[in-house]
Scaffold this active site. Structure first.
Site, PDB file in Angstrom:
ATOM      1  N   SER A  97       0.699  -1.136   0.056  1.00 39.86           N
ATOM      2  CA  SER A  97      -0.143   0.047   0.103  1.00 39.86           C
ATOM      3  C   SER A  97       0.764   1.278   0.062  1.00 39.86           C
ATOM      4  CB  SER A  97      -0.939  -0.059   1.464  1.00 39.86           C
ATOM      5  OG  SER A  97      -2.047  -0.917   1.151  1.00 39.86           O
TER       6      SER A  97
ATOM      7  N   HIS B  54     -15.171  -1.029   3.538  1.00 33.17           N
ATOM      8  CA  HIS B  54     -14.817   0.347   3.972  1.00 33.17           C
ATOM      9  C   HIS B  54     -16.107   1.088   3.969  1.00 33.17           C
ATOM     10  CE1 HIS B  54     -10.551  -0.697   3.875  1.00 33.17           C
ATOM     11  NE2 HIS B  54     -10.552  -0.169   5.063  1.00 33.17           N
TER      12      HIS B  54
ATOM     13  N   CYS C  73      -7.690   1.638   1.621  1.00 34.97           N
ATOM     14  CA  CYS C  73      -8.845   0.751   1.323  1.00 34.97           C
ATOM     15  C   CYS C  73      -8.408   0.254   0.090  1.00 34.97           C
ATOM     16  CB  CYS C  73     -10.196   1.805   0.971  1.00 34.97           C
ATOM     17  SG  CYS C  73     -11.390   0.920  -0.207  1.00 34.97           S
TER      18      CYS C  73
END
Length: 647
Positions: free
Chosen positions: A327, A370, A383
């Site tokens: 991420s 989410h 997310c």
């Protein structure tokens, strides 16, 4: 018969001519002889004098002092130490084995040392001095000197050897030196004579290897008078060589020592970079190794222990290894979308916990989803579905172009060994390297830093520095050579929209400072030093549908080498960025749990320049941090004492 006067006159004329010819020949021969004598005595006098002297004079090379390496504050990283050794010249020794046997009676020589010396003597020229015993004591040197008449060709000497006072702290950075090998010689069409000196040390890896020509210097020589047994009688002349150039690096040794202590036994790496000029303040891999062992000749057992260690202490993880960035890559995808005008900051995407693409389900890390996510929220809470959706709009070509613009997929110019370019894939790459066409699922995977995408910790630090400044900041490791400063690498403007950069920066700030941020637990409380960051977790194994259905196995329940990698990047202070930090913990699990706390501690240590005050940390952590600081201070004190002891 009586000779007539005419016959007598003719005879006299013939005798006179013969006498003239003979006399002329004698004069000519004498002239030639005199000319040759003059040529030999005057014109070739130096050559014949040298030939005569070679019967009693030995000319030997003097290795130069190797240039030293310092940190940014003038603390020595690589030094030279005097050592005592015994050398032997084959042509002066006569019976080499007999001389070594007599030498063994005076000093302790291992069988391996004797065999190595005999092998070197056999390979070397007869007039070259070969080291028989190295790093001997003063008492041993004195015994050999006192017994010199019985040891023809043997010479006690004082030399210089490389020393790394900080032990394993800078091993992956500075590297180490070792004896010249055939591979070293093969790099030259005509190797310098200096490299022919047995056991002469040259750089093998790291800066020692990359700056070998600069650090080595040039040899001198000395003329020694020897007797008919090869024993040195006196030194007639000496011409000193030119020492190698000293170097100063950009790293801060105190910060580097702190990072090594903070990482402890983790298999991890940390890069700290000055975002204004590109200086690498710390570039550390853990675990490490003691380069002094390689200089002195590492044992088979010690090398096997390093080679077989699953934490790979020999690897320079900061530049040599490439990991899926997870991420931490999401800022690249977001910047590509913003730059292409394909997304608005307030535009939302619904995250139910997965996204169906091409008949395949791509999952979010949060199984329940989410809900509605905009750009800032998607980075703050990390997310995945938001970025899957974004990737379908942006495409891999735009994502790859932005990644390279931010410093990924590039082998940055730092003088360390095996610097990787990582991998910023696109359609052309897959077609050329895999013989297959790019598919939409590849783009979806790449959007969250998985799939084919690979980055090094150094590249992640560069990416973060560029996001913090909007400039093409590049890493600088060498500050100066022979006091001549190398150019800073602050870089030019990247041409990114400042409003887009601010949106990404605000989202990264929320990651660390908003209660819903994935790194909120590792925030910095001190107002002036608050950081903006991003967590990352990269998978090293496939998760089957069956496992996902019954519940994904927790990292702590898996074998160490099957756990996810933990990553974290940040810049600080948020309002006026000074440093960028990248942390990768191999098989550490989640980035928020394993990598973010290390990055927070390193960031504070770098900004304060010393142990940060406890009120810079969240109140609930201060008891644990206080105990940690005390432990690290003890370890740092031990490291400093060890460094002074080696020096």
């Amino acid at each position: 018969m009586k000779r007539t006067p005419k016959d007598n006159a003719d005879s006299a004329r013939r005798i006179t001519r013969r006498g003239l010819i003979l006399g002329g020949s004698q004069v000519a021969f004498a002239a030639v002889l005199a000319g040759r004598m003059r040529y030999m005595q005057v014109e070739q006098a130096d050559e014949f004098r040298l030939l005569a002297e070679e019967n009693r004079i030995s000319i030997r090379a003097i290795p130069p002092a190797r240039g030293r390496i310092f940190d940014r504050n003038g603390i020595v990283i690589a030094d030279n130490e005097p050592t005592y050794r015994i050398t032997l010249v084959k042509e002066d020794a006569g019976n080499v084995e007999d001389v070594i046997a007599r030498l063994s009676a005076l000093i302790e020589l291992e069988d391996d040392d004797i065999n190595r010396a005999l092998s070197e003597i056999e390979r070397s020229r007869p007039d070259v001095a070969v080291t028989v015993a190295d790093r001997i004591s003063w008492e041993e040197l004195s015994r050999v000197a006192a017994n010199g008449p019985a040891l023809p060709g043997v010479q006690p000497e004082v030399g210089l050897s490389r020393l790394y006072p900080h032990g394993d702290t800078f091993a992956h950075l500075a590297g180490y030196v070792g004896p010249v090998s055939e591979r070293d010689l093969a790099r030259y069409e005509d190797p310098p004579p200096l490299l022919r000196i047995p056991r002469f040390q040259v750089g093998k890896v790291g800066i020692e290897a990359k700056y070998e020509e600069v650090l080595r210097g040039r040899a001198g020589d000395k003329r020694l008078e020897v007797n008919n047994l090869g024993r040195v009688m006196r030194e007639l002349d000496r011409r000193e060589g030119q020492p190698g150039s000293d170097m100063q690096l950009t790293v801060d040794s105190r910060l580097q020592e702190y990072v090594k202590a903070r990482l402890g036994s983790e298999s991890a790496s940390v890069v700290v970079m000055d975002v204004q000029n590109g200086d690498l303040l710390t570039i550390a891999s853990s675990p490490s190794y003691d380069p002094n062992k390689f200089v002195r000749g590492i044992s088979v057992a010690d090398y096997a222990a390093l080679r077989d260690n699953d934490h790979r202490p020999l690897a320079s993880k900061t530049v040599q290894d490439a990991y899926p960035p997870g991420s931490t890559f999401k800022m690249v995808t977001a910047m590509a979308a913003l730059d292409a005008g394909l997304v608005a900051p307030d535009e939302t995407v619904w995250c139910p916990g997965h996204l169906e693409v091409g008949g395949r389900r791509f999952h979010c890390w949060k199984r329940a989803g989410h809900g509605h996510m905009n750009l800032e929220q998607s980075l703050k809470e990390s997310c995945d579905v938001y970025y899957y959706d974004l990737a379908l709009k942006v495409g891999i070509e735009n994502i790859a172009a932005m990644g390279r613009r931010l410093g990924l997929g590039v082998a940055h110019d730092v003088p360390m060994s095996a610097v990787t370019s990582g991998l910023m894939p696109d359609k052309a790459w897959k077609r050329a390297e895999r013989g297959a066409e790019w598919v939409i699922g590849d783009t979806v995977n790449a959007s969250i830093g998985q799939g084919f995408v690979l980055t090094s910790p150094l590249q992640l630090a560069v990416m973060t520095a560029r996001l913090a400044t909007g400039r093409s900041v590049s890493p600088r490791l060498v500050k100066s050579v022979s006091e001549v400063e190398t150019p800073e690498q602050g870089g030019e403007d990247l041409g990114l929209n400042p409003a887009h950069l601010r949106q990404i920066q605000r989202a990264m700030f929320a990651v660390s400072n908003n209660r819903r941020g994935t790194a909120y637990g590792s925030r910095i409380i001190a107002e002036a030093y608050r950081m903006a960051g991003k967590t990352g977790t990269s998978q090293v194994r496939n998760i089957t549908a069956a496992e996902r259905a019954r519940g994904v196995t927790r990292n702590e329940d898996l074998p160490w080498n099957r756990r996810d990698h933990a990553l974290f990047v940040n810049f600080a202070p948020y309002e006026a960025p000074r440093i960028a930090v990248a942390v990768v913990v191999e098989h550490g699990g989640g980035g928020s749990a394993a990598a973010a706390p290390i990055a927070r501690d390193v960031t504070l240590q770098a900004l304060y320049g010393d142990t940060p005050p406890l009120d810079a940390y969240p109140e609930k952590d201060r008891g644990r941090i206080s105990a940690q600081q005390e432990r690290l201070q003890r370890e740092l004190q031990t490291r400093e004492e060890q460094a002074r002891g080696r020096a």
